[in-house]
Design an enzyme around this catalytic site. Structure first.
Site, PDB file in Angstrom:
ATOM      1  N   ASP A 276     -11.408 -37.801  91.627  1.00  0.00           N
ATOM      2  CA  ASP A 276     -11.390 -38.430  93.112  1.00  0.00           C
ATOM      3  C   ASP A 276     -11.799 -37.975  94.132  1.00  0.00           C
ATOM      4  O   ASP A 276     -11.758 -36.903  95.242  1.00  0.00           O
ATOM      5  CB  ASP A 276     -10.277 -39.087  93.647  1.00  0.00           C
ATOM      6  CG  ASP A 276      -9.227 -39.848  92.384  1.00  0.00           C
ATOM      7  OD1 ASP A 276     -10.184 -39.926  90.847  1.00  0.00           O
ATOM      8  OD2 ASP A 276      -8.228 -40.468  92.532  1.00  0.00           O
TER       9      ASP A 276
ATOM     10  N   ASP B 252      -7.234 -52.998  87.072  1.00  0.00           N
ATOM     11  CA  ASP B 252      -6.289 -52.352  87.638  1.00  0.00           C
ATOM     12  C   ASP B 252      -4.931 -53.439  87.819  1.00  0.00           C
ATOM     13  O   ASP B 252      -5.591 -54.566  89.149  1.00  0.00           O
ATOM     14  CB  ASP B 252      -6.980 -52.082  89.541  1.00  0.00           C
ATOM     15  CG  ASP B 252      -7.863 -51.084  88.890  1.00  0.00           C
ATOM     16  OD1 ASP B 252      -7.999 -50.034  87.832  1.00  0.00           O
ATOM     17  OD2 ASP B 252      -8.948 -50.957  89.788  1.00  0.00           O
TER      18      ASP B 252
END
Length: 262
Positions: free
Chosen positions: A8, A131
């Protein structure tokens, strides 16, 4: 079960967030390309890279530079997400050499744009990121909650031609609390899609349980695959809960049913 390490990016650095909250960030390395190379050397067959700044709607060229350096540093496929909301965004990333792009917000908010992407770039290049907080879908860097639930969205994108989703329980992401195997399996079973699990993996036992779920679905009966065929792992690797080599050995044992017999 494919094991996919996560990288990330925030301001060009390799970081992890807790529950996707940008103010709960832990920085691990200022050299993401070196992290990527180490994962490849350890045996990774794919990497999952997320531009967190873009996901939050922030422009940061350092992340793009870091992504290009990662691409030059490894020879394995990359799956990239974060703020890819137009066909130009997708085209730009694919042109860099990325194998898969993960589309999240657009899939939930603009099915028409998702359809256009599928037509332009083929379903093998387009993965939808679903998500969820609870069972409700969240978008725009997990800051906006929609009324639609994860299963309904999965069924909708499947009807458009999507073949794979990345399912993340955002309440568990970065928390090392274990993945939401029940909900991941439910989404996989009811949608019929191939699913990459994400969020919460904290131990080798979590991987074993996901692997078991991948070949046994309560809704379909014993030995009926529910669609979970891969898992993204981030914080557990960075925090040293286990090594990538140890995780890969679990996969190898599962593909060799005669292992240990004699």
């Amino acid at each position: 079960m494919q094991i996919i390490p996560a990288i990330d990016l925030r301001d060009g650095r390799c970081v992890r967030l807790s529950q996707g909250k940008k103010d709960l960030v832990t920085s691990y390395s200022g050299k993401p390309a070196e992290v990527a190379r180490a994962f490849e050397v350890a045996g990774a067959t794919m990497l999952h890279v997320v531009d967190l700044d873009a996901a939050f709607g922030e422009v940061n060229s350092r992340n793009r530079i870091a992504l290009c350096e990662i691409i030059r540093s490894v020879n394995i496929p990359l799956q990239v997400g974060g703020g890819l909301r137009t066909t130009k965004d997708v085209e730009r990333v694919i042109s860099l050499g990325v194998s898969r792009v993960v589309i999240g917000t657009v899939a939930a908010e603009s099915p028409e744009t998702l359809t256009k992407m599928l037509n332009l770039f083929h379903s093998k290049h387009i993965v939808v990121g679903i998500d969820a907080r609870g069972r409700k879908v969240v978008t725009r860097g997990w800051e906006s909650e929609l009324k639609v639930d994860a299963v309904s969205l999965a069924k909708m994108v499947a009807s458009l031609g999507v073949e794979r989703i990345v399912y993340t329980d955002v309440r568990r992401d970065g928390m090392l609390s274990g993945p939401n195997i029940e909900e991941t399996g439910r989404v996989a079973t009811e949608s019929g899609l191939r699913v990459t699990a994400s969020g919460g993996v904290s131990s080798l036992d979590d991987i074993r349980e996901l692997q078991e779920a991948s070949v046994t679905s309560p809704a379909r009966g014993p030995s009926a695959a529910c669609g979970i065929d891969s898992v993204i792992i981030g914080k557990a690797l960075y925090e040293g809960r286990f090594t990538l080599e140890e995780a890969l050995r679990i996969r190898e044992h599962s593909t060799n049913p005669t292992h240990g017999s004699g």
